[in-house]
Design a protein around this motif. Structure first.
Motif, PDB file in Angstrom:
ATOM      1  N   ARG A 189      -2.626   7.105   2.010  1.00 35.19           N
ATOM      2  CA  ARG A 189      -3.902   6.700   1.405  1.00 35.19           C
ATOM      3  C   ARG A 189      -5.076   7.543   1.910  1.00 35.19           C
ATOM      4  O   ARG A 189      -6.231   7.218   1.660  1.00 35.19           O
ATOM      5  N   ILE A 228       0.654   4.273   5.891  1.00 37.32           N
ATOM      6  CA  ILE A 228      -0.476   3.896   5.029  1.00 37.32           C
ATOM      7  C   ILE A 228      -1.668   4.814   5.287  1.00 37.32           C
ATOM      8  O   ILE A 228      -2.327   5.265   4.351  1.00 37.32           O
ATOM      9  N   PHE A 278       0.781  -1.237   0.000  1.00 36.59           N
ATOM     10  CA  PHE A 278       0.000   0.000   0.000  1.00 36.59           C
ATOM     11  C   PHE A 278       0.815   1.290   0.000  1.00 36.59           C
ATOM     12  O   PHE A 278       0.239   2.371   0.111  1.00 36.59           O
ATOM     13  N   THR A 279       2.128   1.203  -0.142  1.00 39.59           N
ATOM     14  CA  THR A 279       2.942   2.408  -0.262  1.00 39.59           C
ATOM     15  C   THR A 279       3.300   2.606  -1.726  1.00 39.59           C
ATOM     16  O   THR A 279       4.032   1.797  -2.296  1.00 39.59           O
TER      17      THR A 279
END
Length: 160
Positions: free
Chosen positions: A87, A83, A22-23
């Motif tokens: 995000r 994250i 998720f990076t």
């Protein structure tokens, strides 16, 4: 004791997996800044909580060096904060942003409570789940404010 070590290793690997998945590659520099800032905040707070006998970590890495959990304070909380921030639904509705801000400390608190109740990794002495939730909420928000300031996001035009 073996189960505690397995849980600890699982949390380490799960967190690493979350970071990798998720990076975004183009935001590695931003991830580093967020990670280091969150460490700057959580490490001393974690030490204070242990020194005031609010929480105990019976099974931990570096048992002779520190009484706090290296995994939680130095890696897991900062990694999840990366994250959370990278995000963050910046251009979404206020409701989605508030939901995001409530979701992250809530699920992390739930996991901590499960770990506290079923392992020897965390022992609440003079602590309760809501202190974890409040401290996570505050440090995540503080990290978001720092991130926005550092990268000039939300202050005129973004520099990156």
């Amino acid at each position: 004791m073996v189960v505690d070590r397995i849980v600890l290793l699982s949390v380490w690997f799960g967190t690493i997996l979350l970071l990798v998945l998720f990076t975004p590659r183009k935001k590695i520099r931003e991830a580093n800044v967020v990670f280091l800032f969150k460490q700057l905040v959580t490490w001393p707070l974690g030490l204070l909580v242990v020194e005031f006998h609010l929480i105990e970590y019976p099974v931990r890495e570096f048992a002779y060096a520190t009484q706090t959990s290296f995994a939680f304070e130095y890696f897991i909380y900062p990694a999840t904060c990366v994250i959370y921030i990278l995000r963050y639904p910046e251009n979404k509705s206020r409701l989605k942003r508030i939901g995001w801000q409530l979701f992250w400390p809530t699920w992390m608190t739930l996991i901590e409570v499960v770990i506290e109740r079923h392992t020897n990794l965390i022992d609440y002495i003079h602590w309760a789940w809501y202190w974890t939730w409040l401290s996570l909420s505050a440090t995540f928000f503080l990290s978001l404010v720092y991130y926005r300031w550092f990268f000039r996001k939300g202050i005129g035009k973004a520099s990156t």
